[in-house]
Enzyme design. Structure first.
Site, short mmCIF file in Angstrom:
data_model
loop_
_atom_site.label_atom_id
_atom_site.label_comp_id
_atom_site.label_asym_id
_atom_site.label_seq_id
_atom_site.Cartn_x
_atom_site.Cartn_y
_atom_site.Cartn_z
N ASP A 83 -5.31 53.19 55.46
CA ASP A 83 -4.14 54.09 54.78
C ASP A 83 -3.75 53.48 53.62
O ASP A 83 -3.32 52.13 53.40
CB ASP A 83 -2.96 54.27 55.58
CG ASP A 83 -2.84 55.83 56.20
OD1 ASP A 83 -3.52 56.51 55.75
OD2 ASP A 83 -2.16 55.83 57.33
N ASP B 282 -0.74 53.70 58.48
CA ASP B 282 0.27 53.05 58.06
C ASP B 282 1.46 53.49 59.03
O ASP B 282 2.72 52.98 58.90
CB ASP B 282 0.94 53.80 56.63
CG ASP B 282 1.21 55.21 56.51
OD1 ASP B 282 0.88 55.86 57.60
OD2 ASP B 282 1.71 55.56 55.67
N SER B 283 1.26 54.27 60.09
CA SER B 283 2.23 54.09 61.40
C SER B 283 2.23 52.86 61.98
O SER B 283 3.25 52.69 62.72
CB SER B 283 1.59 55.12 62.41
OG SER B 283 0.00 54.78 62.61
N GLU C 36 -2.36 60.58 51.40
CA GLU C 36 -1.47 62.02 51.92
C GLU C 36 -1.40 62.78 50.42
O GLU C 36 -0.83 62.24 49.52
CB GLU C 36 -0.09 61.42 52.37
CG GLU C 36 -0.34 60.91 53.80
CD GLU C 36 1.06 60.25 54.20
OE1 GLU C 36 1.96 61.22 53.77
OE2 GLU C 36 1.16 59.82 55.20
N GLU D 180 -2.40 67.61 59.71
CA GLU D 180 -1.23 67.15 60.84
C GLU D 180 -0.18 68.20 61.16
O GLU D 180 0.37 68.75 59.96
CB GLU D 180 -0.49 65.92 60.30
CG GLU D 180 0.38 65.34 61.28
CD GLU D 180 0.76 64.12 61.20
OE1 GLU D 180 0.22 63.41 60.28
OE2 GLU D 180 1.98 63.57 62.09
N LYS E 18 -7.32 56.40 53.10
CA LYS E 18 -6.84 57.71 53.64
C LYS E 18 -5.72 57.99 52.64
O LYS E 18 -4.73 56.94 52.49
CB LYS E 18 -6.83 57.78 54.85
CG LYS E 18 -5.79 59.27 55.13
CD LYS E 18 -5.96 59.62 56.63
CE LYS E 18 -4.80 58.92 57.45
NZ LYS E 18 -3.02 59.24 56.90
O1 KIV Z 1 -0.77 56.48 59.85
C1 KIV Z 1 -1.28 57.18 60.83
O2 KIV Z 1 -1.15 56.89 62.07
C2 KIV Z 1 -1.79 58.52 60.58
C3 KIV Z 1 -2.61 59.36 61.69
C4 KIV Z 1 -1.33 59.84 62.65
C5 KIV Z 1 -3.25 60.51 61.31
O3 KIV Z 1 -1.88 59.02 59.37
#
Ligand code: KIV
Length: 274
Positions: A88, A49-50, A120, A186, A118
């Protein structure tokens, strides 16, 4: 949407089995051409989600939507043959509880072809992780600094310093026991990351953690020097693509203004040839 050769792709079980073996190589990707480049070397490609901050100029990952993750997931899937694709779950798509999480995780998997999601959170997400895993959705957990909680954490700070280490250790145990196939650590101190790696049975994937983790992940635009709005201290730049691109654009602009571009070899003759 679908991957070109899904039968050759690594699975979450393959990644889980790499605990303690050769370190797992993981990067993010958000587009087809970059996914193709990453696929040549990576075991895991994360549609993080970055993407919201890196490609869409958003101030944090909080405004990222399911639709954005699906669109970028579909693009990345077209570029992968071998790496496990993980997508994510965006902020507010899973925190209400296991039922909401399953609905959205299933949609991400079905519409992108991802092999895992993924999310959090540690102990508080254990029940949700267990529900997804028991219903056929492999989960990569993410603990330590969890950017979707940046407001509650008071910024992008190192997590697990001093007495706070017990909280992160407990989160790691909880996600492993819930059935996650791996966990991103992280921004946790290296000694703590090493202890967790030794203690839990699933691979740890470090980002700003320790070289002793079972794998490493970076945001690809960070390590390529393409995203240069800011640089987290833990990022190593392996290239300087933003500076290279700026130089190329400057050279193009100068040649256009001087009428040096296009040259004869870039224009067509009457016969339509160059
Ligand atoms: O969103 C992302 O890119 C991440 C990584 C930095 C682990 O969660």
């Amino acid at each position: 949407m679908s991957r070109s050769a899904p039968q050759k792709a690594l699975t979450a079980a393959d990644i889980r089995a790499r605990k303690g073996a050769t370190p797992l190589v993981c990067l993010t990707a958000y587009t087809t051409p970059v996914a193709r480049l990453a696929d040549a070397e990576c075991d895991v490609v994360l549609v993080g989600d970055s993407v919201g901050m890196v490609l869409h100029g958003l101030p944090s990952t909080l405004p990222v939507t399911m639709e954005m993750m699906i669109l970028h997931g579909q693009a990345v899937a077209r570029g992968l043959d071998r790496a496990l694709m993980v997508v994510d779950m965006p902020f507010a798509s899973y925190e209400e509880g296991p039922a909401q999480a399953f609905r959205n995780a299933a949609r991400l998997m079905a519409e992108t072809g991802a092999g895992a999601v993924k999310l959090e959170g540690g102990r508080t997400m254990a029940e949700t992780i267990a529900t997804l895993v028991q219903r056929g959705i492999p989960v990569m957990a993410h603990i330590g600094l969890t950017p979707q909680s940046v407001n509650a954490l008071g910024g992008y700070r190192v997590q697990g310093k001093g007495a706070d280490a017990d909280r992160i250790r407990d989160d790691a145990r909880a996600v492993a026991e819930a059935g996650a196939f791996s966990v991103v650590l992280e921004k946790v101190p290296a000694a703590l990351a090493d202890q967790i790696t030794a203690e839990i049975a699933i691979p740890t994937i470090g980002i700003g953690a320790s070289a002793g983790c079972d794998g490493q992940i970076l945001v690809i635009d960070d390590m390529l020097g393409l995203f240069d709005a800011f640089k987290p201290k833990f990022v190593k730049r392996y290239a300087h693509l933003a500076a290279d691109a700026a130089g190329a654009i400057r050279a193009y602009a100068e040649e256009v203004r001087a009428r040096d571009f296009p040259a004869p070899e870039h224009v067509f003759t009457d016969e339509g040839k160059i």
